[in-house]
Design a protein around this motif. Sequence first.
Motif, PDB file in Angstrom:
ATOM      1  N   PHE A  74       0.854  -1.189   0.000  1.00 52.03           N
ATOM      2  CA  PHE A  74       0.000   0.000   0.000  1.00 52.03           C
ATOM      3  C   PHE A  74       0.888   1.238   0.000  1.00 52.03           C
ATOM      4  CE2 PHE A  74      -2.342   3.401   2.032  1.00 52.03           C
ATOM      5  CZ  PHE A  74      -3.574   3.336   1.376  1.00 52.03           C
ATOM      6  N   LYS A  75       0.673   2.121  -0.967  1.00 51.27           N
ATOM      7  CA  LYS A  75       1.472   3.358  -1.055  1.00 51.27           C
ATOM      8  C   LYS A  75       0.633   4.524  -0.538  1.00 51.27           C
ATOM      9  CE  LYS A  75       4.090   1.680  -5.035  1.00 51.27           C
ATOM     10  NZ  LYS A  75       3.467   0.384  -5.275  1.00 51.27           N
ATOM     11  N   LYS A  76       1.126   5.145   0.518  1.00 51.46           N
ATOM     12  CA  LYS A  76       0.401   6.225   1.172  1.00 51.46           C
ATOM     13  C   LYS A  76       0.143   7.414   0.244  1.00 51.46           C
ATOM     14  CE  LYS A  76       0.401   7.308   6.001  1.00 51.46           C
ATOM     15  NZ  LYS A  76       1.115   6.900   7.161  1.00 51.46           N
ATOM     16  N   LYS A  77       1.113   7.731  -0.600  1.00 51.93           N
ATOM     17  CA  LYS A  77       0.999   8.910  -1.447  1.00 51.93           C
ATOM     18  C   LYS A  77       0.197   8.660  -2.738  1.00 51.93           C
ATOM     19  CE  LYS A  77       5.079  11.417   0.183  1.00 51.93           C
ATOM     20  NZ  LYS A  77       4.879  11.010   1.514  1.00 51.93           N
ATOM     21  N   LYS A  78      -0.063   7.416  -3.031  1.00 50.84           N
ATOM     22  CA  LYS A  78      -0.796   7.085  -4.263  1.00 50.84           C
ATOM     23  C   LYS A  78      -2.295   7.285  -4.046  1.00 50.84           C
ATOM     24  CE  LYS A  78      -1.270   3.217  -7.474  1.00 50.84           C
ATOM     25  NZ  LYS A  78      -2.103   3.105  -8.342  1.00 50.84           N
ATOM     26  N   THR A  79      -2.985   7.755  -5.081  1.00 56.15           N
ATOM     27  CA  THR A  79      -4.436   7.882  -5.027  1.00 56.15           C
ATOM     28  C   THR A  79      -5.026   6.669  -5.723  1.00 56.15           C
ATOM     29  OG1 THR A  79      -4.197  10.281  -5.161  1.00 56.15           O
ATOM     30  CG2 THR A  79      -6.383   9.384  -5.590  1.00 56.15           C
ATOM     31  N   TYR A  80      -5.802   5.906  -4.986  1.00 57.44           N
ATOM     32  CA  TYR A  80      -6.423   4.704  -5.541  1.00 57.44           C
ATOM     33  C   TYR A  80      -7.827   5.043  -6.038  1.00 57.44           C
ATOM     34  CZ  TYR A  80      -2.576   2.099  -3.426  1.00 57.44           C
ATOM     35  OH  TYR A  80      -1.331   1.627  -3.095  1.00 57.44           O
ATOM     36  N   SER A  81      -8.264   4.331  -7.057  1.00 60.03           N
ATOM     37  CA  SER A  81      -9.567   4.627  -7.663  1.00 60.03           C
ATOM     38  C   SER A  81     -10.735   4.050  -6.854  1.00 60.03           C
ATOM     39  CB  SER A  81      -9.613   4.092  -9.093  1.00 60.03           C
ATOM     40  OG  SER A  81      -9.437   2.695  -9.088  1.00 60.03           O
ATOM     41  N   ARG A  82     -10.438   3.225  -5.860  1.00 59.78           N
ATOM     42  CA  ARG A  82     -11.492   2.648  -5.024  1.00 59.78           C
ATOM     43  C   ARG A  82     -10.956   2.572  -3.586  1.00 59.78           C
ATOM     44  NH1 ARG A  82     -12.045  -0.044  -8.669  1.00 59.78           N
ATOM     45  NH2 ARG A  82     -10.571  -1.256  -9.688  1.00 59.78           N
ATOM     46  N   PRO A  83     -11.838   2.392  -2.602  1.00 63.02           N
ATOM     47  CA  PRO A  83     -11.363   2.289  -1.211  1.00 63.02           C
ATOM     48  C   PRO A  83     -10.332   1.162  -1.082  1.00 63.02           C
ATOM     49  CG  PRO A  83     -13.762   2.481  -1.292  1.00 63.02           C
ATOM     50  CD  PRO A  83     -13.291   2.273  -2.705  1.00 63.02           C
ATOM     51  N   THR A  84      -9.113   1.530  -0.761  1.00 63.46           N
ATOM     52  CA  THR A  84      -8.007   0.574  -0.729  1.00 63.46           C
ATOM     53  C   THR A  84      -7.319   0.635   0.631  1.00 63.46           C
ATOM     54  OG1 THR A  84      -7.716   0.892  -3.110  1.00 63.46           O
ATOM     55  CG2 THR A  84      -5.862  -0.094  -1.943  1.00 63.46           C
ATOM     56  N   PHE A  85      -6.862  -0.521   1.089  1.00 61.75           N
ATOM     57  CA  PHE A  85      -6.195  -0.593   2.387  1.00 61.75           C
ATOM     58  C   PHE A  85      -5.033  -1.577   2.311  1.00 61.75           C
ATOM     59  CE2 PHE A  85      -9.150  -4.050   2.291  1.00 61.75           C
ATOM     60  CZ  PHE A  85      -8.561  -5.067   3.016  1.00 61.75           C
ATOM     61  N   GLY A  86      -4.193  -1.500   3.333  1.00 61.71           N
ATOM     62  CA  GLY A  86      -3.072  -2.421   3.464  1.00 61.71           C
ATOM     63  C   GLY A  86      -2.979  -2.898   4.902  1.00 61.71           C
ATOM     64  N   LYS A  87      -1.938  -3.680   5.192  1.00 60.52           N
ATOM     65  CA  LYS A  87      -1.758  -4.228   6.553  1.00 60.52           C
ATOM     66  C   LYS A  87      -1.684  -3.138   7.606  1.00 60.52           C
ATOM     67  CE  LYS A  87       1.658  -6.980   5.326  1.00 60.52           C
ATOM     68  NZ  LYS A  87       2.227  -7.977   4.516  1.00 60.52           N
ATOM     69  N   LYS A  88      -1.128  -1.978   7.244  1.00 59.81           N
ATOM     70  CA  LYS A  88      -0.950  -0.893   8.225  1.00 59.81           C
ATOM     71  C   LYS A  88      -2.278  -0.306   8.715  1.00 59.81           C
ATOM     72  CE  LYS A  88       1.425   1.452   5.206  1.00 59.81           C
ATOM     73  NZ  LYS A  88       2.219   2.103   4.335  1.00 59.81           N
ATOM     74  N   HIS A  89      -3.382  -0.652   8.057  1.00 57.62           N
ATOM     75  CA  HIS A  89      -4.680  -0.134   8.481  1.00 57.62           C
ATOM     76  C   HIS A  89      -5.340  -1.001   9.549  1.00 57.62           C
ATOM     77  CE1 HIS A  89      -4.211   1.830   4.469  1.00 57.62           C
ATOM     78  NE2 HIS A  89      -4.402   2.845   5.283  1.00 57.62           N
ATOM     79  N   ILE A  90      -4.621  -2.034   9.983  1.00 59.31           N
ATOM     80  CA  ILE A  90      -5.117  -2.915  11.040  1.00 59.31           C
ATOM     81  C   ILE A  90      -3.987  -3.077  12.046  1.00 59.31           C
ATOM     82  CG2 ILE A  90      -5.890  -5.268  11.552  1.00 59.31           C
ATOM     83  CD1 ILE A  90      -7.050  -5.109   8.568  1.00 59.31           C
ATOM     84  N   ASP A  91      -4.271  -2.826  13.314  1.00 64.67           N
ATOM     85  CA  ASP A  91      -3.186  -2.911  14.294  1.00 64.67           C
ATOM     86  C   ASP A  91      -2.920  -4.373  14.690  1.00 64.67           C
ATOM     87  OD1 ASP A  91      -4.925  -3.681  16.378  1.00 64.67           O
ATOM     88  OD2 ASP A  91      -4.976  -1.694  17.290  1.00 64.67           O
ATOM     89  N   TRP A  92      -1.909  -4.568  15.510  1.00 63.26           N
ATOM     90  CA  TRP A  92      -1.487  -5.924  15.867  1.00 63.26           C
ATOM     91  C   TRP A  92      -2.542  -6.685  16.654  1.00 63.26           C
ATOM     92  CZ3 TRP A  92      -0.789  -7.249  21.006  1.00 63.26           C
ATOM     93  CH2 TRP A  92      -0.767  -6.194  21.909  1.00 63.26           C
TER      94      TRP A  92
END
Length: 152
Positions: free
Chosen positions: A54-72
């Motif tokens: 997941f690239k923080k600075k990139k604009t995605y065309s749809r709601p996008t998430f990566g592992k960092k959006h969920i804590d341990w």
Amino acid sequence: MNTIKNEVFTSNIQTIGLLVDESKFRNSNELIQELVLNGIAPENIKIAAYRRKFKKKKTYSRPTFGKKHIDWRGRIKENFLEEFINTEFDLLISYYDVESPVLMMLTSKSKAKFKIGFSAVDQKLNRWMISTAMSEYKLFITELFRYLKSIK
């Protein structure tokens, strides 16, 4: 993870949640189009797209998430994702065929009434599994609607 399949099935599918692993599959628009061609209104399809990188600075065309959006602890730190899993979709399509702890947790937590996914993923997560490759999205949707019509 011990999940109990307590969803209630209604053969009248109106709303669909689409949890897609876009690290591997880049045809989400085509997948949505297949659902629309089968009578699902576009505004009733909500998507959450997962990207391993997941690239923080990139604009995605749809709601996008990566592992960092969920804590341990498995807590979701992204509003659209929290809203997605708390929506009582008539149907959740878990469109990933590799067991990813993040995606599996979201499928498990989803409040969808009925869950469908790939047979390659832990079978306790979904009510019904389709045996096909992710790239064969047309076949996946054909099988899905054939199954839905058979239970009406």
